[in-house]
Design a protein around this motif. Structure first.
Motif, PDB file in Angstrom:
ATOM      1  N   TRP A  52       0.769  -1.387  -0.069  1.00 36.14           N
ATOM      2  CA  TRP A  52      -0.094  -0.135   0.151  1.00 36.14           C
ATOM      3  C   TRP A  52       0.903   1.293   0.044  1.00 36.14           C
ATOM      4  O   TRP A  52       0.364   2.316   0.533  1.00 36.14           O
ATOM      5  CB  TRP A  52      -0.973   0.156   1.062  1.00 36.14           C
ATOM      6  N   SER A  54       2.929   4.724  -0.104  1.00 33.60           N
ATOM      7  CA  SER A  54       2.562   5.937  -0.405  1.00 33.60           C
ATOM      8  C   SER A  54       3.466   6.510  -1.391  1.00 33.60           C
ATOM      9  O   SER A  54       3.290   7.524  -2.016  1.00 33.60           O
ATOM     10  CB  SER A  54       1.892   6.776   0.748  1.00 33.60           C
ATOM     11  N   PRO A 280      -5.134   5.209  -0.583  1.00 31.38           N
ATOM     12  CA  PRO A 280      -4.291   4.955  -1.986  1.00 31.38           C
ATOM     13  C   PRO A 280      -3.621   6.184  -2.304  1.00 31.38           C
ATOM     14  O   PRO A 280      -3.923   6.844  -3.643  1.00 31.38           O
ATOM     15  CB  PRO A 280      -5.396   4.624  -2.834  1.00 31.38           C
ATOM     16  N   GLU A 283      -0.614   5.492  -6.050  1.00 28.43           N
ATOM     17  CA  GLU A 283      -0.873   4.908  -7.263  1.00 28.43           C
ATOM     18  C   GLU A 283      -0.099   5.484  -8.484  1.00 28.43           C
ATOM     19  O   GLU A 283       0.258   4.835  -9.223  1.00 28.43           O
ATOM     20  CB  GLU A 283      -2.294   4.778  -7.359  1.00 28.43           C
ATOM     21  N   GLU A 284      -0.443   6.719  -8.458  1.00 26.75           N
ATOM     22  CA  GLU A 284       0.083   7.650  -9.584  1.00 26.75           C
ATOM     23  C   GLU A 284       1.592   7.735  -9.775  1.00 26.75           C
ATOM     24  O   GLU A 284       2.014   7.303 -10.566  1.00 26.75           O
ATOM     25  CB  GLU A 284      -0.446   8.913  -9.608  1.00 26.75           C
ATOM     26  N   ALA A 286       3.627   5.326  -8.512  1.00 24.83           N
ATOM     27  CA  ALA A 286       3.942   4.096  -9.069  1.00 24.83           C
ATOM     28  C   ALA A 286       3.999   3.772 -10.411  1.00 24.83           C
ATOM     29  O   ALA A 286       4.680   3.202 -11.017  1.00 24.83           O
ATOM     30  CB  ALA A 286       3.162   3.120  -8.313  1.00 24.83           C
ATOM     31  N   GLY A 287       2.860   4.393 -10.901  1.00 22.71           N
ATOM     32  CA  GLY A 287       2.553   4.316 -12.507  1.00 22.71           C
ATOM     33  C   GLY A 287       3.377   4.631 -13.162  1.00 22.71           C
ATOM     34  O   GLY A 287       4.001   4.461 -14.378  1.00 22.71           O
ATOM     35  N   LEU A 293       1.272  -2.091  -7.801  1.00 28.02           N
ATOM     36  CA  LEU A 293       1.071  -1.998  -6.394  1.00 28.02           C
ATOM     37  C   LEU A 293      -0.258  -3.034  -6.238  1.00 28.02           C
ATOM     38  O   LEU A 293      -1.058  -3.112  -6.885  1.00 28.02           O
ATOM     39  CB  LEU A 293       0.342  -0.887  -6.012  1.00 28.02           C
ATOM     40  N   LYS A 296      -3.357  -1.719  -5.679  1.00 30.10           N
ATOM     41  CA  LYS A 296      -3.833  -0.826  -6.701  1.00 30.10           C
ATOM     42  C   LYS A 296      -5.341  -0.991  -6.917  1.00 30.10           C
ATOM     43  O   LYS A 296      -5.729  -1.911  -7.099  1.00 30.10           O
ATOM     44  CB  LYS A 296      -2.910  -1.031  -7.999  1.00 30.10           C
ATOM     45  N   GLY A 297      -5.840   0.303  -6.777  1.00 35.68           N
ATOM     46  CA  GLY A 297      -7.245   0.384  -6.935  1.00 35.68           C
ATOM     47  C   GLY A 297      -8.222  -0.014  -5.839  1.00 35.68           C
ATOM     48  O   GLY A 297      -9.234  -0.001  -5.966  1.00 35.68           O
ATOM     49  N   THR A 299     -10.266   0.189  -2.575  1.00 31.54           N
ATOM     50  CA  THR A 299     -10.848   1.055  -1.891  1.00 31.54           C
ATOM     51  C   THR A 299     -11.531   0.722  -0.672  1.00 31.54           C
ATOM     52  O   THR A 299     -11.875  -0.556  -0.683  1.00 31.54           O
ATOM     53  CB  THR A 299     -11.886   2.013  -2.692  1.00 31.54           C
TER      54      THR A 299
END
Length: 337
Positions: A52, A54, A280, A283-284, A286-287, A293, A296-297, A299
């Motif tokens: 997870w 950050s 979350p 995510e951006e 990591a992308g 991740l 990822k996604g 919620t």
């Protein structure tokens, strides 16, 4: 500026002076990681791989190019410079850059120099202690008014312990409050080097079961827990954070085991226990590095229910005499998560 960067050797904490560190971000006017208004430096390198995370841009200890695909205007200058070096590491989708083949990329960083749109960014830039102090001094007035100061975070700040030690020492010489946020999967000798210059330490207890801890973070928790006890034995002012992650530690077993550890092993000496809800945030970033991740996604479907669950955990801690709060800051009317 001296171009040589001495990276910390964790097994040799009395080695040569570090003249610089790789820093992904300097965040001014932050209020969450230590008291008052602070300047926070995020250093590169981390031995953990939390699902997870950050700040996944801090994983590696060297600079990396990240790709914000939506910003690419298709000018092609980055492709040209990469091809001239015989690498062809940039991945094209349509007329735009969509990623980087990390096996071909040698991190020369030339492509970012050619980018006109900001689609390519460098995660991790060299900063000397003098560079850092120049930034830190700009906000001295805010530190003095609010009781704030400087926080070193990451990644794992103590992987670059020489820089941390030298910077923290300079801050103390100028009466600036110092804080280090660390996961503590580090050589205890690194702690010995920086501890004399630290006013406050922040760390996590993510999971008490080492097998589960390793499954979700890549490492066991034995060294981490040992170092937490070490800090308590040193009488270091300590804040412990408990990030509540669905499917990982959102259960009574974790809460009860952590409470027992705080009471029995730490003698209830931490100044505060902060229970944080999962967000979350990575995510951006990591992308941009093509990093998957595992969560990822993910919620939290019932946000209000999740917050109530965390507050019930806080009450359980409080009922046992442990100074726990939800979030990072106590406010008059409500908790700031």
């Amino acid at each position: 500026m001296n171009d040589k960067v001495t990276m910390a050797n964790i097994d040799d904490p009395v080695g040569s002076e570090a003249v610089a560190a790789y820093v992904t971000n300097v965040q001014r006017f932050t209020i969450h990681d230590g008291p008052g208004i602070r300047t926070e430096l995020f250093l590169k390198g981390c031995p953990l791989r939390c699902e997870w995370c950050s700040n996944p841009e801090t994983y590696e200890r060297f600079p990396q190019v990240g790709v914000f695909t939506t910003k690419c205007i298709g000018c092609g200058y980055c492709l040209k410079v990469c091809a001239e070096r015989g690498k062809n590491a940039l991945i094209i989708g349509g007329n735009h850059i969509v990623g980087i083949n990390r096996q071909l990329c040698d991190n020369c960083l030339k492509c970012e120099e050619e980018c006109m749109s900001g689609a390519l960014t460098i995660w991790g830039k060299k900063m000397t202690v003098d560079d850092a102090m120049d930034v830190i001094r700009r906000d001295r007035e805010f530190y003095e008014r609010s009781g704030g100061g400087v926080t070193l975070s990451g990644g794992e700040a103590l992987l670059q312990w020489q820089f941390c030690r030298d910077l923290l020492k300079r801050c103390k010489e100028e009466d600036i409050h110092t804080c280090v946020e660390s996961a503590l999967h580090v050589n205890p000798k690194a702690i010995d080097e920086v501890a004399p210059y630290i006013d406050l330490f922040i760390t996590d207890i993510k999971q008490m079961d080492s097998t589960t801890h390793k499954k979700f973070t890549g490492v066991g928790n034995e060294l981490i827990l040992s170092n937490i006890k070490k800090l308590v034995e040193m009488d270091m002012p300590l804040i412990i954070r408990m990030p509540i992650i669905p499917g990982f530690n959102d259960n009574e077993t974790y809460i009860d085991a952590t409470a027992n550890f705080i009471l029995n092993e730490l003698h209830n000496k931490p100044v505060q226990i902060q229970m944080l809800k999962y967000r979350p945030l990575g995510e951006e970033k990591a992308g941009t590095l093509g990093l998957p991740l595992q969560m990822k996604g993910m919620t939290v479907e019932d946000g209000e229910g999740f917050e109530l669950q965390i507050r019930s955990y806080v009450k359980q801690m409080n009922d046992r005499g442990i100074p726990a709060i939800p979030g990072t800051k106590k406010k008059k009317e409500k908790e700031n998560e």
